[in-house]
Design an enzyme around this catalytic site. Structure first.
Site, PDB file in Angstrom:
ATOM      1  N   TRP A   1       2.630  19.538  73.644  1.00 38.65           N
ATOM      2  CA  TRP A   1       3.061  18.609  72.590  1.00 38.65           C
ATOM      3  C   TRP A   1       4.421  19.031  72.028  1.00 38.65           C
ATOM      4  O   TRP A   1       5.070  18.284  71.322  1.00 38.65           O
ATOM      5  CB  TRP A   1       2.016  18.544  71.469  1.00 38.65           C
ATOM      6  CG  TRP A   1       1.908  19.791  70.617  1.00 38.65           C
ATOM      7  CD1 TRP A   1       1.794  21.066  71.066  1.00 38.65           C
ATOM      8  CD2 TRP A   1       1.959  19.872  69.193  1.00 38.65           C
ATOM      9  NE1 TRP A   1       1.726  21.938  70.013  1.00 38.65           N
ATOM     10  CE2 TRP A   1       1.823  21.238  68.846  1.00 38.65           C
ATOM     11  CE3 TRP A   1       2.082  18.932  68.169  1.00 38.65           C
ATOM     12  CZ2 TRP A   1       1.817  21.689  67.527  1.00 38.65           C
ATOM     13  CZ3 TRP A   1       2.064  19.388  66.856  1.00 38.65           C
ATOM     14  CH2 TRP A   1       1.944  20.753  66.548  1.00 38.65           C
ATOM     15  N   ASP A   2       4.852  20.236  72.374  1.00 34.37           N
ATOM     16  CA  ASP A   2       6.152  20.753  71.953  1.00 34.37           C
ATOM     17  C   ASP A   2       7.267  19.759  72.304  1.00 34.37           C
ATOM     18  O   ASP A   2       8.239  19.608  71.562  1.00 34.37           O
ATOM     19  CB  ASP A   2       6.472  22.067  72.670  1.00 34.37           C
ATOM     20  CG  ASP A   2       5.345  23.081  72.654  1.00 34.37           C
ATOM     21  OD1 ASP A   2       4.191  22.683  72.451  1.00 34.37           O
ATOM     22  OD2 ASP A   2       5.621  24.269  72.862  1.00 34.37           O
TER      23      ASP A   2
ATOM     24  N   GLU B   1      -4.404  26.892  66.127  1.00 35.80           N
ATOM     25  CA  GLU B   1      -5.393  27.187  67.167  1.00 35.80           C
ATOM     26  C   GLU B   1      -6.324  28.330  66.795  1.00 35.80           C
ATOM     27  O   GLU B   1      -7.114  28.772  67.621  1.00 35.80           O
ATOM     28  CB  GLU B   1      -4.663  27.491  68.471  1.00 35.80           C
ATOM     29  CG  GLU B   1      -3.851  26.305  68.946  1.00 35.80           C
ATOM     30  CD  GLU B   1      -3.161  26.534  70.271  1.00 35.80           C
ATOM     31  OE1 GLU B   1      -2.984  27.694  70.658  1.00 35.80           O
ATOM     32  OE2 GLU B   1      -2.789  25.528  70.905  1.00 35.80           O
TER      33      GLU B   1
ATOM     34  N   LYS C   1      -2.488  30.521  62.645  1.00 33.99           N
ATOM     35  CA  LYS C   1      -1.550  30.839  63.720  1.00 33.99           C
ATOM     36  C   LYS C   1      -0.190  30.184  63.492  1.00 33.99           C
ATOM     37  O   LYS C   1       0.857  30.770  63.694  1.00 33.99           O
ATOM     38  CB  LYS C   1      -2.139  30.364  65.057  1.00 33.99           C
ATOM     39  CG  LYS C   1      -1.244  30.630  66.246  1.00 33.99           C
ATOM     40  CD  LYS C   1      -1.876  30.159  67.544  1.00 33.99           C
ATOM     41  CE  LYS C   1      -0.980  30.488  68.729  1.00 33.99           C
ATOM     42  NZ  LYS C   1      -1.482  29.960  69.989  1.00 33.99           N
ATOM     43  N   GLN C   2      -0.200  28.921  63.099  1.00 30.54           N
ATOM     44  CA  GLN C   2       1.032  28.126  62.998  1.00 30.54           C
ATOM     45  C   GLN C   2       0.763  26.967  62.036  1.00 30.54           C
ATOM     46  O   GLN C   2      -0.398  26.645  61.772  1.00 30.54           O
ATOM     47  CB  GLN C   2       1.425  27.603  64.365  1.00 30.54           C
ATOM     48  CG  GLN C   2       0.445  26.622  64.959  1.00 30.54           C
ATOM     49  CD  GLN C   2       0.608  26.482  66.459  1.00 30.54           C
ATOM     50  OE1 GLN C   2      -0.076  27.159  67.204  1.00 30.54           O
ATOM     51  NE2 GLN C   2       1.492  25.617  66.886  1.00 30.54           N
TER      52      GLN C   2
HETATM   53  C1  BGC Z   1       0.916  27.044  70.436  1.00 24.67           C
HETATM   54  C2  BGC Z   1       0.918  25.577  70.792  1.00 24.67           C
HETATM   55  C3  BGC Z   1       2.025  25.307  71.757  1.00 24.67           C
HETATM   56  C4  BGC Z   1       1.941  26.240  72.956  1.00 24.67           C
HETATM   57  C5  BGC Z   1       3.149  26.101  73.865  1.00 24.67           C
HETATM   58  C6  BGC Z   1       0.815  27.872  71.693  1.00 24.67           C
HETATM   59  O1  BGC Z   1       0.873  29.224  71.392  1.00 24.67           O
HETATM   60  O2  BGC Z   1      -0.159  27.354  69.607  1.00 24.67           O
HETATM   61  O3  BGC Z   1       1.083  24.790  69.638  1.00 24.67           O
HETATM   62  O4  BGC Z   1       1.955  23.991  72.173  1.00 24.67           O
HETATM   63  O5  BGC Z   1       1.913  27.570  72.518  1.00 24.67           O
HETATM   64  O6  BGC Z   1       4.321  26.393  73.196  1.00 24.67           O
END
Ligand code: BGC
Length: 748
Positions: free
Chosen positions: A341-342, A469, A579-580
């Site tokens: 989704w990035d 996540e 995490k984010q």
């Molecule tokens: C992140 C995701 C991201 C993926 C690729 C993961 O560590 O949690 O949001 O899409 O990395 O960058």
């Protein structure tokens, strides 16, 4: 922030420089000195071989393998269409013999080591001396326009050794992938170094031609999937050999070496190392003229942001609507080359405001893979289309079931990106011809995956994982609920606006979309539940989040990062560590819908719980910190974002670059310090200059005009190359800008 920089490179505004060999960072340097041109990517490995651990990685965008031994799951919906970007042959293979002795790079035997990567040409250079006998220089360059062409130059200069030297230039099909060989079959090989090879499982054909064009006597051998042209020389003066590599992926399925050679020879006849250097100089001159970000008064971040821009244009320029942007670009095997989704969330904003055609092509990738997304929705017992969390070809390829089955932000990201793109380009043609169909299927997915609670007072998503996540299988994740709602609402808006349009009607008929279905979605949107407390103004990340056991993230030793490698997976899930950004993520995406007080309450609550394990995290925090006036924090996070890989904050740059977080660094400076907002009625800017900088400058492509935005402590200066057709709001005042220069006082 629990993470710290590990700095070892020299600071330069236009180059990456490693002075002296840093053995403990050898793999990190291999990633950092990677080159790519959307078509292919090559890590900065040692052409001449290295006595220690190395990742010899050369990748083609879109060439992937499907393992033969996938264990099909007995459980419905568990993704089992795994595929990965496969490491290709090593076309930069060189072996050097001094007399009879093989020279392989050995840190114990070398001195005077230096390595540079030039952002103005895309040329990578490595030089060192071997036991004071001779000096050797390796150069590599990929043509940024004629992308099938790559070059290597080897220069050997005698110091005290004058004698025989053998240089063997070749291509090696024995490359390893994840530490194992056997991914390429050499089908045909000619003595003139024209070669045809296929990937072992998928049988994708690539034709190669190598040419050293040297007048020295040479012989060619073809053995064990290693093809070599060996030159026997006498080192009495400096020797310089250029090798050109042409690689053509066979899309025609002709698989005919003679046909391929004709094409390759055409390319070879117009190419040389010096010509590519010239072509690239022109390419980068034009690129920097329109895209450069200047930061005055902060050499570290200046280098960081230029490095980001350099790697980003290498990864994707929008050449093909069948390419996407892997989270690690073309620089390593981690994440298997997959796009996430990035692309829609972090990369499209960059391209939208620097190269809108590339933004559109990224969306076209999703249109072209709609049928796989439809199949995936069915596998999950839903309707419509569910876009994959990780993919190269449109199929879900994530081998962690909880991500593949429970995360829906890729699907809402596509709807968001269509909305964001159309809003800021007015490309209604795209909306009608491609966007509408995707929106119908996305909205159908969200309509069918969501559920009402027992008394039908609220609608939302049960058993999901949001962008954070670290929280698996939760109910009413606020991000998922909100983005599902906005996705469905956007479909309803487009449907109401364009339902008389002939093409839209065609799609409605094809998909059997009726008013009644729209009405069902409308009700679901009305009852969509967002866990929110009026008094604190805090959105609960998901139902029950506030009650989770607390973990002080500052108590985690730095050596435990990355956590995914050092903590058992389930241990990560059992507390309030984040995490984010999740709540903060939607406050960024729909910034104009949340007031400052709400943003502050949520930032103050969530940021201290966030470990930024995802490289995508710091930039979003920096943008919000800027808006909230937390200026020091904003700058610290920005440094983290621009130098994520250069300073190896996440301790995993050795696996490849965080290419999408590189895009996030652009988003960081332009939305953060520049105050761009592109989700409201009109585009807004409200720039300020961080205290330790003297000034900075960036560019925006807006509705066909290129706007240079220069910001110092007192003023912002806008330089437009064309009249801007749409109004723009700057510090709460609306302007209709014409071609020319405008100076506006910085507002506090
Ligand atoms: C992140 C995701 C991201 C993926 C690729 C993961 O560590 O949690 O949001 O899409 O990395 O960058």
């Amino acid at each position: 922030m629990a993470k710290i920089a590990q700095r070892y490179l020299d600071i330069d505004p236009w180059k990456l420089i490693e002075s002296g060999f840093h053995e403990d960072r050898a793999l990190v340097s291999e990633s950092l000195f990677s080159l790519s041109n959307e078509y292919m990517g090559v890590r900065g490995y040692f052409d001449e071989g290295y006595v220690k651990e190395t990742l010899i990685g050369t990748y083609f965008n879109g060439i992937y393998e499907i393992p033969k031994d996938i264990r099909r799951s007995h459980y419905k919906g568990i993704s089992d269409k795994l595929h990965y970007m496969v490491n290709a042959a090593n076309p930069f293979y060189v072996r050097i013999y001094i007399g009879d002795e093989l020279h392989i790079f050995d840190p114990k035997k070398i001195e005077g080591y230096s390595r540079t990567l030039d952002f103005k040409t895309g040329e990578a250079t490595r030089t060192y001396q071997v036991s004071n006998l001779f000096e050797i220089t390796f150069k590599k360059i990929l043509n940024m326009k004629t992308y099938q062409i790559a070059h290597q130059k080897v220069i050997v200069k005698p110091i005290t050794y004058f004698g025989s030297i053998t240089l063997a230039f070749g291509i090696d099909f024995n490359t390893m992938h994840w530490g194992k060989p056997g991914y390429w079959d050499l089908i045909e090989a000619k003595k003139n170094l024209s070669l045809g090879a296929t990937t072992t499982n998928q049988s994708v054909y690539v034709g190669y031609k190598l040419d050293t064009r040297s007048d020295y006597q040479s012989s060619v051998t073809i053995e064990n999937k290693l093809n070599l042209e060996t030159l026997n020389l006498n080192l009495n003066t400096t020797i310089e050999i250029d090798k050109t590599i042409v690689s053509l992926i066979d899309k025609t399925k002709i698989r005919d070496l003679i046909f391929f050679e004709e094409e390759a020879n055409k390319l070879l006849s117009v190419s040389s190392y010096d010509q590519t250097l010239k072509d690239n100089t022109k390419f980068f001159e034009e690129y920097w003229a329109k895209n450069d970000i200047q930061i005055n008064g902060d050499a570290l971040n200046q280098q960081g942001i230029r490095y980001c821009l350099f790697q980003l244009v290498g990864t994707y320029q929008g050449v093909s609507e069948h390419n996407n942007i892997g989270a690690k670009g073309l620089t390593g095997e981690a994440y298997s080359g997959h796009a996430f989704w990035d692309s829609e969330t972090y990369c499209i904003p960059v391209y939208l405001f620097t190269n809108p055609k590339a933004a559109k092509n990224l969306l076209m990738f999703r249109y072209n893979t709609l049928s796989q997304a439809r199949k995936r929705a069915k596998e999950l017992d839903c309707n419509g289309a569910c876009y994959p969390i990780a993919t190269l070809n449109g199929d879900e390829a994530c081998d962690l079931w909880q991500h593949a089955s429970l995360q829906f932000q890729p699907t809402s990201a596509v709807a968001y990106a269509i909305w964001h793109y159309v809003k800021n380009t007015k490309d209604t043609e795209f909306l009608i011809h491609y966007g509408f169909e995707m929106l119908v299927e996305i909205a159908r997915f969200f309509s069918s995956r969501g559920q009402y609670n027992h008394d039908e007072t609220k609608f939302g998503y049960y058993g999901v994982m949001g962008p954070d996540e670290f929280q698996m299988m939760v109910n009413h994740n606020a991000y998922t609920n909100l983005l599902a709602k906005t996705s469905m609402e956007y479909l309803i808006e487009v449907y109401e606006t364009y339902q008389k349009n002939h093409k839209v009607q065609e799609v409605m008929n094809k998909l059997n979309l009726k008013d009644s279905e729209i009405e069902v979605m409308r009700r679901k949107c009305q009852l969509m539940y967002l866990p929110y407390d009026e008094t604190t103004k805090i959105y609960e990340q998901h139902e029950g989040f506030h009650d989770l056991p607390h973990l002080d993230i500052h108590s985690i030793p730095v050596t435990d990062f990355p956590l995914y490698a050092n903590w058992s997976y389930d241990r990560i899930y059992r507390n309030d560590m984040i995490k984010q950004p999740d709540v903060l993520m939607f406050m960024f995406l729909y910034s104009t819908q949340f007031d400052l007080e709400t943003k502050k309450a949520n930032y103050d609550y969530y940021e201290p719980k966030t470990i930024h394990e995802s490289s995508l995290s710091p930039s979003i925090h920096s943008i919000l910190a800027s808006e909230l006036g937390y200026k020091k924090e904003a700058l610290d996070f920005f440094g983290f974002a621009t130098r994520m890989d250069l300073d190896d904050y996440n301790r995993n740059a050795r696996e490849g670059l965080h290419i999408t977080s590189i895009a996030a660094a652009w988003v960081n400076i332009v939305y953060g310090f520049g105050g761009l907002r592109s989700d409201g009625e009109i585009i807004k800017l409200s720039p300020y200059c961080p205290e330790s900088w003297t000034s900075y400058q960036f560019h925006l492509q807006l509705f066909g005009s290129n706007i240079q935005v220069y910001v110092d402590k007192e003023n912002i200066t806008l330089t437009l190359d064309k009249d801007l057709d749409e109004p723009i709001e700057i510090y709460h005042e609306v302007y209709k800008l014409k071609k020319g220069i405008y100076k506006i006082h910085v507002a506090n």
